[in-house]
Every structure is written in C-alpha cells, then in structure tokens.
Scaffold this motif. Structure first.
Motif, mmCIF file in Angstrom:
data_model
loop_
_atom_site.group_PDB
_atom_site.id
_atom_site.type_symbol
_atom_site.label_atom_id
_atom_site.label_comp_id
_atom_site.label_asym_id
_atom_site.label_seq_id
_atom_site.Cartn_x
_atom_site.Cartn_y
_atom_site.Cartn_z
ATOM 1 N N THR A 75 -43.892 -15.524 90.223
ATOM 2 C CA THR A 75 -44.257 -14.457 89.339
ATOM 3 C C THR A 75 -42.990 -14.055 88.847
ATOM 4 O O THR A 75 -42.748 -13.525 87.785
ATOM 5 N N GLU A 79 -41.865 -13.892 84.845
ATOM 6 C CA GLU A 79 -41.527 -12.675 84.039
ATOM 7 C C GLU A 79 -40.198 -12.553 83.528
ATOM 8 O O GLU A 79 -39.798 -12.169 82.749
ATOM 9 N N PHE A 99 -53.989 -16.051 86.938
ATOM 10 C CA PHE A 99 -52.342 -15.948 86.515
ATOM 11 C C PHE A 99 -52.221 -15.955 85.293
ATOM 12 O O PHE A 99 -51.526 -15.350 84.806
ATOM 13 N N ASP A 102 -52.888 -12.815 83.722
ATOM 14 C CA ASP A 102 -51.684 -11.911 84.189
ATOM 15 C C ASP A 102 -50.382 -11.929 82.993
ATOM 16 O O ASP A 102 -49.958 -11.011 82.669
ATOM 17 N N TRP A 103 -50.285 -13.015 82.833
ATOM 18 C CA TRP A 103 -49.332 -13.367 81.656
ATOM 19 C C TRP A 103 -49.657 -12.799 80.235
ATOM 20 O O TRP A 103 -48.703 -12.197 79.649
ATOM 21 N N THR A 105 -51.257 -9.959 79.897
ATOM 22 C CA THR A 105 -51.121 -8.630 80.223
ATOM 23 C C THR A 105 -49.824 -8.399 79.723
ATOM 24 O O THR A 105 -49.602 -7.258 79.041
ATOM 25 N N ASP A 106 -48.848 -8.925 80.319
ATOM 26 C CA ASP A 106 -47.353 -8.506 79.996
ATOM 27 C C ASP A 106 -47.059 -8.955 78.597
ATOM 28 O O ASP A 106 -46.434 -7.937 78.084
#
Length: 384
Positions: A75, A79, A99, A102-103, A105-106
């Motif tokens: 992670t 990031e 996952f 999740d990326w 969202t970033d």
C-alpha cells in the motif's frame, strides 16, 4: 453424517496474506539478523543492498530498472508512486476488486486527477482494449480479493505515452511479468515468499525515473514519499539507504525467502510450483459440481489467491454468507485450514492461497476435508 477424513495437511496455513512461511523456515534462520545495529552502518547497508540485488536476480528484472525498499507494505509503495508520479496527464483506473478500488479513491478523491474508469464486478475483468495508454494507467496484476488476474501483458503496448503503475503484490514470484511494459511495479514481502509484513518494494523503469526528475506534483509530498531531491532521483533509496528505518529482523527473514526461492530454480521454479498447486484445486472443482471459481472464465483465474464459490441448489443470497463462514470455521476448528474465508468485501465463498511456499501435498490433503465440511454443513441445512 459424512465420514471425517483421517490425514491432515502438515501445515494448515492457507491464508492469502500474510502467507505461509517457506517450508524450510525455522526461527534459527533469524540468528544472523543484524539486531541492535544501525541500518546505516556498512553491515546494514550491505544487507539491504543484497536484498535489493537478489530480488532483481530472482525476478529477472532488467538491469536498468531501479528497485527500492519502502515503508508501509505494498500500500505504501502504490501510494508513493501515485503521489509522486501522477498529475501531469489523466489517469486510466482499472479495477475489479477491493484494492484496485482503493487506488481509484486516491486518484479521484485525494489527488483529484481527471480519470477514465474501467471498473468490473468481483469475478469479472474490464474491457482492457478500451484503456488509453497515452494516459497514466494504474491496475492490479492479480486481484487478491477476487481471484481475478490479467491473462497476460498483451493489452499493454510497448510504445505508450503514459506510465503503467502495477500493483503486483500477489503476482510477483508466482507469475511472469512483462517488465518492459511495466513502469512502476509494487509488492510486499508477506505474499508469495512468505515474508513479514510492513515493508514494500517499488520497481521503477527508466521512463518512471525520467518522470520523477521532470515532473513536480502540485501537492505537497510527505517525507516517506519523496524519491527525488533538487529534481534528481535519490539513488541511495535503490542501493539500500531506505527512507525510514527497516526491521533488520524482517530483512533477514526475507533474505532467507529469496535464498529458498533460488534453491527452487528461481522464478521458473516458483512459477511452476504455484501452477502445480493451483492444479490441485482445478481438479477438485472439476470433480465436484457444488463448487466453482469466482472468476467468470479460466483465462482470468489466479494461481495464487484462488477464490471459490458454492453453487448448491439450497444456497442463495440469503444464506450463502453464513454458510461460507460455517464451512471455513469448521475447517479451522479441525486445524486443517486457517484463514480461508473470503475477503470481507468480496462475494461469499472461500479463498485458498496456492503460492509456492504452500506444499502441493497439503492442498491434496485439504480437498477431502473441504468436501467433508461442505457435506456436513449442507446436510444440516437440508435438515432445516
């Protein structure tokens, strides 16, 4: 009640992360760990440099690629890459499991970069032919939580305008990766090689280095994300001078894993063992019509994080989650399989790790237990 099997796996650790330690692992291998010493000492730097170089050797990474040890596991590595490299052009977001989302969202909410989304449900794969490689691209090679894996690197052109950022944490050391098509690749130690958690690895192509040295993001970068100074790559990061303090105990542990991987024949041996492990489950699924893969087609099935679903006529959306939990709990109570329940955000079912640290014989011994647990629980369901 169905007859309970007699023989159990010698090791019941089939978790998808942290994963089983290498078969020859004992606490004795940590006796050489550089404890109570600075990672900045010559001995410390030598250990870290050896880890980096051995990683490149085993993974067959091109000589002109940079490999570094970074904080916060896979992670942290992803990031670091997104915050340091993205922003100069739009981003293509490819996601089909937890996952990858999740990326997304970033990129969309934190960095607010214009993006094109290629999203698929668990078990499916987006249409990769629609990805615009003139933009930067971020994707997972193997979806650990869905068991869905890209079939190959054929969808990535060698000639491309943007960078490709690949989260490969449950793929490296188990699958062939086309390095010349990957500009940034990340992973953590605790997956295929059975290392300890908390440390990540980042692999940069020359194109990624060029971007780092020519692009300054408009947002501030925390110290643990900074790979350049005065517009130039901090080369020490990729020679053993880590950004923050690594655990030398974990370093020694991963050095052993790398040595063990070399003893199998390196990448070729690790990939072959992983495929042989996955074949055990493939044969079992073919013989039992109450079980199927979560991935919708064979070409996108993972060989590491194998995700399965139950298909019996008595199971439906109302009882599937509870049923899957009971099957997994029954196997854990018998100490034949730990931590194989599906990922919490994934559809209900089981997830069995087949990476190279797992022994084929243990998977073969697990299969009769899986059938016993299923038949026991479905029998209880039939009784009402």
């Amino acid at each position: 009640m169905p007859t309970k099997p007699v023989h159990k796996p010698s090791c019941p650790n089939f978790s998808s992360g942290p994963c089983k330690k290498p078969p020859d692992w004992t606490l004795d291998i940590l006796q050489e760990a550089l404890l109570g010493r600075s990672h900045r000492s010559q001995s410390g730097k030598d250990r870290l440099f050896t880890l980096i170089q051995t990683t490149k050797e085993v993974l067959e990474i091109p000589n002109d690629y940079r490999v570094g040890i970074v904080p916060a596991s896979d992670t942290g590595a992803v990031e670091m890459a997104m915050w340091s490299l993205f922003g100069s052009r739009p981003v293509e977001l490819i996601a089909w499991e937890a996952f990858g989302l999740d990326w997304k969202t970033d990129v969309l909410e934190q960095l607010a970069i214009p993006s094109n989304k290629h999203i698929a449900d668990f078990g499916q794969m987006p249409d990769l032919s629609k990805v615009n490689f003139d933009n930067d691209v971020v994707f997972t090679w193997n979806g650990t939580s869905s068991g869905v894996c890209v079939p190959s690197g054929d969808f990535i052109p060698l000639s491309r305008g943007g960078l490709t950022l690949c989260d490969a944490t449950s793929a490296v050391f188990a699958m062939d990766l086309p390095w010349k098509k990957l500009d940034v690749t990340t992973f953590s130690w605790q997956k295929v090689m059975g290392g300890e958690a908390g440390h990540g690895m980042i692999i940069l192509s020359p194109r990624a280095v060029d971007r780092l040295e020519s692009w300054q993001p408009k947002w501030p970068l925390p110290k643990i994300f900074r790979m350049t100074k005065n517009g130039k790559l901090i080369k020490g990061i990729f020679e053993g001078l880590t950004i923050n303090t690594p655990s030398m105990l974990c370093v020694e542990d991963f050095l052993h894993s790398l040595s063990w991987g070399k003893s199998l024949g390196g990448l070729r041996g690790l990939v072959a063992k992983t495929k042989a492990n996955a074949k055990v489950i493939e044969r079992f699924v073919a013989e039992n019509d109450w079980l199927d893969y979560l991935p919708s087609s064979p070409e996108i099935r993972s060989t590491t994080s194998v995700c399965l679903k139950f298909t019996h006529r008595l199971l439906n959306a109302d009882n599937m989650t509870d049923f899957s939990k009971r099957v997994a709990a029954r196997l854990e109570n018998e100490q034949v399989a730990f931590d194989i329940k599906n990922y919490e955000k994934a559809p209900p079912g089981l997830r069995i790790w087949c990476g190279a640290t797992v022994e084929k014989e243990d998977l073969e011994l697990l299969m009769p237990w899986l059938k016993w647990a299923f038949e026991t629980e479905i029998g209880l369901l039939e009784q009402g």
